[in-house]
Design a protein around this motif. Structure first.
Motif, short mmCIF file in Angstrom:
data_model
loop_
_atom_site.label_atom_id
_atom_site.label_comp_id
_atom_site.label_asym_id
_atom_site.label_seq_id
_atom_site.Cartn_x
_atom_site.Cartn_y
_atom_site.Cartn_z
N LYS A 1 3.70 6.75 4.84
CA LYS A 1 3.51 7.17 6.24
C LYS A 1 4.46 6.42 7.17
O LYS A 1 5.08 7.00 8.06
CB LYS A 1 2.06 6.91 6.68
CG LYS A 1 1.03 7.85 6.07
CD LYS A 1 -0.34 7.51 6.62
CE LYS A 1 -1.43 8.39 6.00
NZ LYS A 1 -2.78 8.01 6.50
N ASP A 2 4.56 5.09 6.93
CA ASP A 2 5.41 4.28 7.80
C ASP A 2 6.88 4.69 7.68
O ASP A 2 7.60 4.76 8.68
CB ASP A 2 5.27 2.79 7.43
CG ASP A 2 3.94 2.21 7.90
OD1 ASP A 2 3.30 2.84 8.77
OD2 ASP A 2 3.54 1.14 7.41
N SER B 1 0.87 -1.17 0.00
CA SER B 1 0.00 0.00 0.00
C SER B 1 0.91 1.23 0.00
O SER B 1 1.46 1.59 1.04
CB SER B 1 -0.89 -0.01 1.26
OG SER B 1 -1.54 1.23 1.42
N GLY C 1 0.77 -1.55 5.73
CA GLY C 1 1.56 -0.94 4.67
C GLY C 1 2.05 -1.94 3.65
O GLY C 1 2.63 -1.57 2.63
N GLN D 1 0.17 4.04 2.71
CA GLN D 1 0.50 3.69 4.09
C GLN D 1 2.01 3.51 4.25
O GLN D 1 2.59 3.86 5.27
CB GLN D 1 -0.24 2.41 4.51
CG GLN D 1 -0.01 2.01 5.97
CD GLN D 1 -0.45 3.08 6.95
OE1 GLN D 1 -1.49 3.70 6.78
NE2 GLN D 1 0.35 3.33 7.99
N LEU D 2 2.65 2.95 3.22
CA LEU D 2 4.09 2.73 3.30
C LEU D 2 4.84 4.05 3.42
O LEU D 2 5.82 4.16 4.17
CB LEU D 2 4.56 1.96 2.05
CG LEU D 2 5.77 1.03 2.24
CD1 LEU D 2 5.52 0.03 3.36
CD2 LEU D 2 6.07 0.29 0.95
N LYS E 1 -1.73 -3.15 11.86
CA LYS E 1 -0.78 -3.09 10.75
C LYS E 1 -0.66 -4.49 10.16
O LYS E 1 -1.53 -5.34 10.37
CB LYS E 1 0.55 -2.52 11.22
CG LYS E 1 0.41 -1.06 11.65
CD LYS E 1 1.73 -0.35 11.74
CE LYS E 1 1.51 1.14 12.01
NZ LYS E 1 2.78 1.91 11.97
#
Length: 230
Positions: A114-115, A108, A179, A111-112, A207
């Motif tokens: 953000k991570d 994703s 993610g 999300q990745l 997660k």
């Protein structure tokens, strides 16, 4: 009637990924719970030279061995293990399926990003030891060969045509902050599977390693109730 549960871990992982759930099953049932380690996987990764076919055969052999000891088999699959679980359900008599962060689609980007921003922030503040992403993946960045990743993608593509043939009861669990597997993948699988008895649970804070998320006991109890249904 003896029940066996085959629990299959994810790509570049090991049984530790699903250990909280396997321990929960062992503590709350008299079922025979087994969690094999796929070739090249485990605490010490050595994945070079292993293919999707090796991993599918590992799972098949584990299922056949378990089938000799029990009357009914349930399969729990995490991430790539969820895809292998679908493969087995197409080929063998399986009573029920549990799919955890099943990798029908992967990575994703939103999300990745953000991570990795959090990763960079924690690195700046020298707080990586408390960053979940770093702790879970630090050894994988250097220990997973590109060839193994290609084999993982081949496996997903091989099993995709089977989705519409799966008719047994299935429970799908997915974290919204995953993610690795985009969280809408769970809805995609839910829609694709031909099962009439299927359930879907979204963990708002979960997660990718869904068995280690804060609300895991909430869905552990739900899934166990589902597995015990006649």
């Amino acid at each position: 009637m003896a029940i066996g549960v085959l629990c299959i871990h994810g790509f570049s992982g090991g049984p530790y990924e699903i250990e909280p759930f396997t321990s929960y099953l062992c503590a709350n049932t008299d079922w025979l719970v087994e969690a094999p380690t796929l070739s090249g996987h485990g605490e010490e990764l050595n994945m070079k030279g292993f293919t999707a076919q090796h991993w599918l055969m590992d799972a098949e052999l584990a299922l056949r061995a378990l089938a000799k000891k029990v009357d009914d088999i349930i399969i729990v699959g995490f991430s790539m293990g969820g895809i292998i679980a679908l493969y087995l359900a197409k080929r063998y008599k399986v009573k029920k399926l549990v799919l955890l962060s099943a990798a029908a689609k992967y990575v994703s980007p939103k999300q990745l990003v953000k991570d990795f921003k959090m990763l960079a922030t924690d690195a700046y503040h020298r707080n990586l030891a408390n960053n979940e992403l770093f702790v879970r993946y630090r050894h994988k960045f250097s220990d997973v060969p590109l060839s193994a990743t290609v084999e993982f993608m081949k496996l997903v593509q091989k099993v995709e045509p089977y989705y519409q043939d799966i008719k047994i009861p299935v429970y799908i669990i997915q974290g919204k902050l995953d993610g690795i597997v985009p969280y809408h993948t769970a809805q995609f699988l839910y829609d694709q599977l031909a099962s009439t008895n299927k359930k879907l649970y979204f963990s708002n804070n979960g997660k990718h390693h869904i068995c280690h998320c804060e609300d895991h006991l909430d869905w552990f109890t739900e899934v166990l109730a589902f597995l015990k249904e006649r």
